[in-house]
Every structure is written in C-alpha cells, then in structure tokens.
Design a protein around this motif. Sequence first.
Motif, mmCIF file in Angstrom:
data_model
loop_
_atom_site.group_PDB
_atom_site.id
_atom_site.type_symbol
_atom_site.label_atom_id
_atom_site.label_comp_id
_atom_site.label_asym_id
_atom_site.label_seq_id
_atom_site.Cartn_x
_atom_site.Cartn_y
_atom_site.Cartn_z
ATOM 1 N N ASP A 51 36.432 -103.697 70.587
ATOM 2 C CA ASP A 51 35.948 -104.473 71.783
ATOM 3 C C ASP A 51 35.117 -103.668 72.702
ATOM 4 O O ASP A 51 35.141 -102.525 72.993
ATOM 5 N N LEU A 52 33.841 -104.346 73.087
ATOM 6 C CA LEU A 52 32.903 -103.633 73.627
ATOM 7 C C LEU A 52 32.561 -104.350 75.010
ATOM 8 O O LEU A 52 32.645 -105.565 75.028
ATOM 9 N N GLU A 53 32.574 -103.854 76.101
ATOM 10 C CA GLU A 53 32.254 -104.239 77.557
ATOM 11 C C GLU A 53 30.939 -103.536 77.912
ATOM 12 O O GLU A 53 30.886 -102.292 78.063
ATOM 13 N N VAL A 54 29.989 -104.356 78.461
ATOM 14 C CA VAL A 54 28.809 -103.925 78.950
ATOM 15 C C VAL A 54 28.459 -104.533 80.558
ATOM 16 O O VAL A 54 28.428 -105.803 80.412
ATOM 17 N N VAL A 63 28.758 -98.838 79.498
ATOM 18 C CA VAL A 63 29.190 -99.524 78.178
ATOM 19 C C VAL A 63 30.778 -99.143 77.782
ATOM 20 O O VAL A 63 30.983 -97.569 77.905
ATOM 21 N N ARG A 64 31.712 -99.762 77.842
ATOM 22 C CA ARG A 64 32.916 -99.225 77.649
ATOM 23 C C ARG A 64 33.477 -99.840 76.080
ATOM 24 O O ARG A 64 33.093 -101.021 76.119
ATOM 25 N N VAL A 65 34.085 -98.868 75.365
ATOM 26 C CA VAL A 65 34.552 -99.531 73.999
ATOM 27 C C VAL A 65 35.974 -98.869 74.026
ATOM 28 O O VAL A 65 36.387 -97.848 74.145
ATOM 29 N N ILE A 86 26.787 -96.542 68.887
ATOM 30 C CA ILE A 86 28.635 -96.029 68.849
ATOM 31 C C ILE A 86 28.936 -96.373 67.561
ATOM 32 O O ILE A 86 28.916 -97.291 67.012
ATOM 33 N N GLU A 87 29.208 -95.273 66.743
ATOM 34 C CA GLU A 87 29.812 -95.481 65.506
ATOM 35 C C GLU A 87 30.927 -94.116 65.201
ATOM 36 O O GLU A 87 30.983 -93.439 66.065
ATOM 37 N N GLY A 88 31.828 -94.534 64.099
ATOM 38 C CA GLY A 88 32.912 -93.826 63.782
ATOM 39 C C GLY A 88 33.412 -94.295 62.886
ATOM 40 O O GLY A 88 33.136 -95.505 62.162
ATOM 41 N N GLY A 133 41.486 -93.189 74.957
ATOM 42 C CA GLY A 133 41.287 -94.301 73.911
ATOM 43 C C GLY A 133 40.155 -95.136 74.181
ATOM 44 O O GLY A 133 39.717 -96.206 73.512
ATOM 45 N N VAL A 134 39.492 -94.880 75.386
ATOM 46 C CA VAL A 134 38.364 -95.767 75.874
ATOM 47 C C VAL A 134 37.169 -94.881 75.894
ATOM 48 O O VAL A 134 37.089 -93.991 76.625
#
Length: 167
Positions: A51-54, A63-65, A86-88, A133-134
């Motif tokens: 989930d992504l919040e911008v 930007v919160r993931v 953002i990747e992983g 975790g955020v």
Amino acid sequence: MTTETRGLVPVEPRAFIRRILRDFDRWFEGKGEVPFFAFPRTLEGFTWLPDLEVFERDNQLLVRVDLPGLKKEEVTVTVTGEALTIEGERKRETEKAENEWYRTERTYGRFFRTVPLPEGIKAEEVTATFTNGVLEVRVALPVAAAKAPVHRVEIAAGEKKEVRPAA
C-alpha cells in the motif's frame, strides 16, 4: 514535462490483473492443464504490491509505504529528477509443528512502486525513515510546485434544447 500534466498515479496499474491471471494459471497447472495466460519470466517476480499513500503537507511531498515484516536493509529508495522509486523483496517463511502435523508457509515477492515528482526537486534533500514497518519518504517541493490558489469557476446555465424523437 510540466508539473500540471503529471499526476501522482502509480506506474504499475496492471499488477493486480497480473496477480489474478497468475492465480488462474496456477489453478489450471494443478489440474495438469496448460496455463491460460503465460507471462514473461521478467514479470513473475513482481507479485506483491504494498500500500502506498502520497500527500502534500507543509510544502513537502510525503510518501508512505506499508512494508510489514521487512527490514530497512531489504528496501531501496532511489530518486531521479522525474520520479521516486521504492523497491525491495519480501521473503517470509513460517514453520509450525503441532502433534503429528507439520506446516510450512513461504511468501516471496519483489515489489516496485514509482511516484512521479514535479520538476525542480533536489534529490540530495530527500529523506527517508523506516519505523514499525512503515517507510516514510519526504521530498521538499520547489516553490514553483507549491499549491496554486484555488479559483472557483462559476457555471452558467446553458440553453434548454428540446429533444425530438427520431423519425
């Protein structure tokens, strides 16, 4: 590219459909059938979309993931003049032995989220924190990209047109 023409829309809109079709294929493979929708090997690793919040606050783009179960070492944040990426990869294994039963669950999945950025941001001023975790990334917005004042446009009444049935 101008700031006005770019929205804050994720770049990977088809990820959900890929996941559904992959699950559909797995159902057929379990029956000994040929998969319906075969995806290239390059797309198979992208199975999880966090989930992504911008939003904008105090002349900053935030930007919160949500990345539950991940460590900050498992996440990479990169910035170009045009986008924040953002990747992983998530690797989770659980084992449970109870009485005569042994249960193992494994979840693997690479993720990749991209947020377009307005022109003029300074990549060296972007900061990121990872707490519980955020992931939160802060991008200082340039003065040119600051919110313009809102102007309400009055809507005039149009002419009433009579609708006639076709002959």
